[in-house]
Design a protein around this motif. Structure first.
Motif, PDB file in Angstrom:
ATOM      1  N   GLU A   1       0.810  -1.220   0.000  1.00  0.00           N
ATOM      2  CA  GLU A   1       0.000   0.000   0.000  1.00  0.00           C
ATOM      3  C   GLU A   1       0.841   1.265   0.000  1.00  0.00           C
ATOM      4  O   GLU A   1       0.323   2.359  -0.270  1.00  0.00           O
ATOM      5  CB  GLU A   1      -0.953   0.015   1.203  1.00  0.00           C
ATOM      6  CG  GLU A   1      -0.284  -0.062   2.560  1.00  0.00           C
ATOM      7  CD  GLU A   1      -0.063  -1.482   3.045  1.00  0.00           C
ATOM      8  OE1 GLU A   1       0.223  -1.652   4.237  1.00  0.00           O
ATOM      9  OE2 GLU A   1      -0.183  -2.426   2.218  1.00  0.00           O
ATOM     10  N   ARG A   2       2.140   1.149   0.263  1.00  0.00           N
ATOM     11  CA  ARG A   2       3.022   2.327   0.254  1.00  0.00           C
ATOM     12  C   ARG A   2       3.775   2.477  -1.059  1.00  0.00           C
ATOM     13  O   ARG A   2       4.535   3.427  -1.234  1.00  0.00           O
ATOM     14  CB  ARG A   2       4.025   2.250   1.404  1.00  0.00           C
ATOM     15  CG  ARG A   2       3.400   2.281   2.793  1.00  0.00           C
ATOM     16  CD  ARG A   2       4.461   2.507   3.832  1.00  0.00           C
ATOM     17  NE  ARG A   2       3.943   2.393   5.185  1.00  0.00           N
ATOM     18  CZ  ARG A   2       4.670   2.613   6.285  1.00  0.00           C
ATOM     19  NH1 ARG A   2       5.943   2.969   6.161  1.00  0.00           N
ATOM     20  NH2 ARG A   2       4.139   2.468   7.476  1.00  0.00           N
ATOM     21  N   MET A   3       3.609   1.565  -1.976  1.00  0.00           N
ATOM     22  CA  MET A   3       4.349   1.608  -3.236  1.00  0.00           C
ATOM     23  C   MET A   3       3.673   2.539  -4.233  1.00  0.00           C
ATOM     24  O   MET A   3       2.445   2.582  -4.311  1.00  0.00           O
ATOM     25  CB  MET A   3       4.441   0.206  -3.848  1.00  0.00           C
ATOM     26  CG  MET A   3       5.263  -0.781  -3.070  1.00  0.00           C
ATOM     27  SD  MET A   3       5.347  -2.370  -3.956  1.00  0.00           S
ATOM     28  CE  MET A   3       6.342  -3.339  -2.822  1.00  0.00           C
ATOM     29  N   ASN A   4       4.486   3.276  -5.017  1.00  0.00           N
ATOM     30  CA  ASN A   4       3.952   4.031  -6.146  1.00  0.00           C
ATOM     31  C   ASN A   4       3.909   3.121  -7.368  1.00  0.00           C
ATOM     32  O   ASN A   4       4.292   1.949  -7.306  1.00  0.00           O
ATOM     33  CB  ASN A   4       4.786   5.289  -6.409  1.00  0.00           C
ATOM     34  CG  ASN A   4       6.266   4.970  -6.643  1.00  0.00           C
ATOM     35  OD1 ASN A   4       6.603   3.963  -7.270  1.00  0.00           O
ATOM     36  ND2 ASN A   4       7.151   5.816  -6.133  1.00  0.00           N
ATOM     37  N   TRP A   5       3.455   3.660  -8.496  1.00  0.00           N
ATOM     38  CA  TRP A   5       3.261   2.811  -9.670  1.00  0.00           C
ATOM     39  C   TRP A   5       4.570   2.220 -10.184  1.00  0.00           C
ATOM     40  O   TRP A   5       4.604   1.064 -10.641  1.00  0.00           O
ATOM     41  CB  TRP A   5       2.579   3.612 -10.785  1.00  0.00           C
ATOM     42  CG  TRP A   5       3.450   4.693 -11.383  1.00  0.00           C
ATOM     43  CD1 TRP A   5       3.553   5.983 -10.981  1.00  0.00           C
ATOM     44  CD2 TRP A   5       4.364   4.533 -12.483  1.00  0.00           C
ATOM     45  NE1 TRP A   5       4.466   6.665 -11.755  1.00  0.00           N
ATOM     46  CE2 TRP A   5       4.980   5.796 -12.688  1.00  0.00           C
ATOM     47  CE3 TRP A   5       4.717   3.473 -13.301  1.00  0.00           C
ATOM     48  CZ2 TRP A   5       5.931   6.001 -13.680  1.00  0.00           C
ATOM     49  CZ3 TRP A   5       5.664   3.681 -14.298  1.00  0.00           C
ATOM     50  CH2 TRP A   5       6.249   4.937 -14.478  1.00  0.00           C
ATOM     51  N   PHE A   6       5.663   3.004 -10.087  1.00  0.00           N
ATOM     52  CA  PHE A   6       6.949   2.507 -10.581  1.00  0.00           C
ATOM     53  C   PHE A   6       7.476   1.375  -9.693  1.00  0.00           C
ATOM     54  O   PHE A   6       7.984   0.358 -10.196  1.00  0.00           O
ATOM     55  CB  PHE A   6       7.960   3.649 -10.629  1.00  0.00           C
ATOM     56  CG  PHE A   6       9.296   3.261 -11.204  1.00  0.00           C
ATOM     57  CD1 PHE A   6       9.418   2.951 -12.543  1.00  0.00           C
ATOM     58  CD2 PHE A   6      10.421   3.191 -10.395  1.00  0.00           C
ATOM     59  CE1 PHE A   6      10.648   2.573 -13.086  1.00  0.00           C
ATOM     60  CE2 PHE A   6      11.650   2.817 -10.915  1.00  0.00           C
ATOM     61  CZ  PHE A   6      11.756   2.509 -12.273  1.00  0.00           C
ATOM     62  N   GLU A   7       7.344   1.526  -8.374  1.00  0.00           N
ATOM     63  CA  GLU A   7       7.780   0.473  -7.451  1.00  0.00           C
ATOM     64  C   GLU A   7       6.920  -0.776  -7.611  1.00  0.00           C
ATOM     65  O   GLU A   7       7.422  -1.899  -7.513  1.00  0.00           O
ATOM     66  CB  GLU A   7       7.705   0.987  -6.014  1.00  0.00           C
ATOM     67  CG  GLU A   7       8.742   2.056  -5.705  1.00  0.00           C
ATOM     68  CD  GLU A   7       8.493   2.750  -4.379  1.00  0.00           C
ATOM     69  OE1 GLU A   7       9.465   3.239  -3.776  1.00  0.00           O
ATOM     70  OE2 GLU A   7       7.308   2.809  -3.947  1.00  0.00           O
ATOM     71  N   THR A   8       5.637  -0.583  -7.896  1.00  0.00           N
ATOM     72  CA  THR A   8       4.762  -1.733  -8.148  1.00  0.00           C
ATOM     73  C   THR A   8       5.185  -2.467  -9.413  1.00  0.00           C
ATOM     74  O   THR A   8       5.179  -3.707  -9.472  1.00  0.00           O
ATOM     75  CB  THR A   8       3.305  -1.265  -8.275  1.00  0.00           C
ATOM     76  OG1 THR A   8       2.925  -0.558  -7.087  1.00  0.00           O
ATOM     77  CG2 THR A   8       2.375  -2.443  -8.481  1.00  0.00           C
TER      78      THR A   8
END
Length: 248
Positions: free
Chosen positions: A161-168
């Motif tokens: 839930e703390r990840m942005n789209w790039f980290e996802t």
């Protein structure tokens, strides 16, 4: 006399039943007083443990288990006893990974078998590799984690839930690579020579097949005479110049 003997046996049986009843009541009271390990879920894990934070409220020692696992069933009562004996020092909790699949995925690189015990401290996870002896478990929780080998310690993975789209996206790519490695890595480890022979043979046959196709194409379509292509280009350029309207 016979009636007196029956009365004695009846009284003796009633006495035994009374003792058993008192034992059951006492056992129930002990279980009620015993502080059991906290139950964590996908939604409550990070809220309670703050495992990803560098300065959480307290350390947590967490048991990851599967309900069908025999070793896990043996470990659960020991874990509840550990929670009672470490009460006030750190948090002791358990996670059923059969139900909490998000946590299973998040800690998949550390939870390779069941049960797995991990101590979370200031954003770092320390995997317990000792026995199921409660004294050894307490020693690890009270500072033994400092002697953990480097392979048993690593940063806590980031909560999804703390990840942005790039980290996802990077996490998804990592999952893909890991899936390929887990699925086919044993072939490279166990059959490296055979795999290299298969690859080299494939390239050899591919080269031969490509060469045969080239010969077939050359036979079916003979090459143009020398100078044909430059002459055709010159003719095309002249035609384009004639078709171009003259400026007034």
């Amino acid at each position: 006399l016979e009636t007196s003997g029956k009365m004695r046996r009846t009284l003796r049986g009633a006495h035994v039943l009374s003792v058993l009843a008192l034992f059951c009541v006492g056992l129930t009271c002990v279980r009620a007083v015993l502080k059991q390990a906290s139950v964590l879920t996908d939604s409550s894990f990070e809220i309670k443990t703050q495992s990803y934070d560098a300065s959480p409220n307290k350390d947590w020692f967490v048991l990851f288990y599967m309900p069908w696992c025999g070793f896990c069933k043996e470990m659960l009562p020991i874990w509840d006893r550990l929670s009672d004996e470490l009460d006030g020092e750190l948090g002791v909790a358990k996670v059923d990974l059969e139900v909490n699949t998000k946590l299973m995925h998040r800690f998949r690189k550390k939870v390779k078998g069941f049960p797995t015990m991990i101590l979370f401290r200031e954003g770092v996870q320390y995997t317990y590799t000792g026995t199921r002896d409660i004294n050894e478990l307490k020693g690890f929780a009270r500072g033994g984690w400092q002697d953990s080998p480097k392979t048993a310690r690593s940063p806590v993975p980031q909560p999804p839930e703390r990840m942005n789209w790039f980290e996802t996206l990077l996490a998804a790519l990592d999952d893909f690579v890991e899936g390929i490695t887990d699925g086919y890595g044993h072939i490279w480890r166990d059959h490296r020579t055979e795999l290299l022979c298969a690859i080299s043979t494939s390239f050899s046959f591919g080269g031969i097949f490509g060469f045969l196709i080239k010969i077939f194409i050359d036979a079916m379509l003979p090459p143009l005479p020398p100078g044909t292509l430059p002459r055709r280009k010159a003719q095309a350029a002249a035609a384009a110049a004639q078709a171009k309207p003259k400026s007034s």
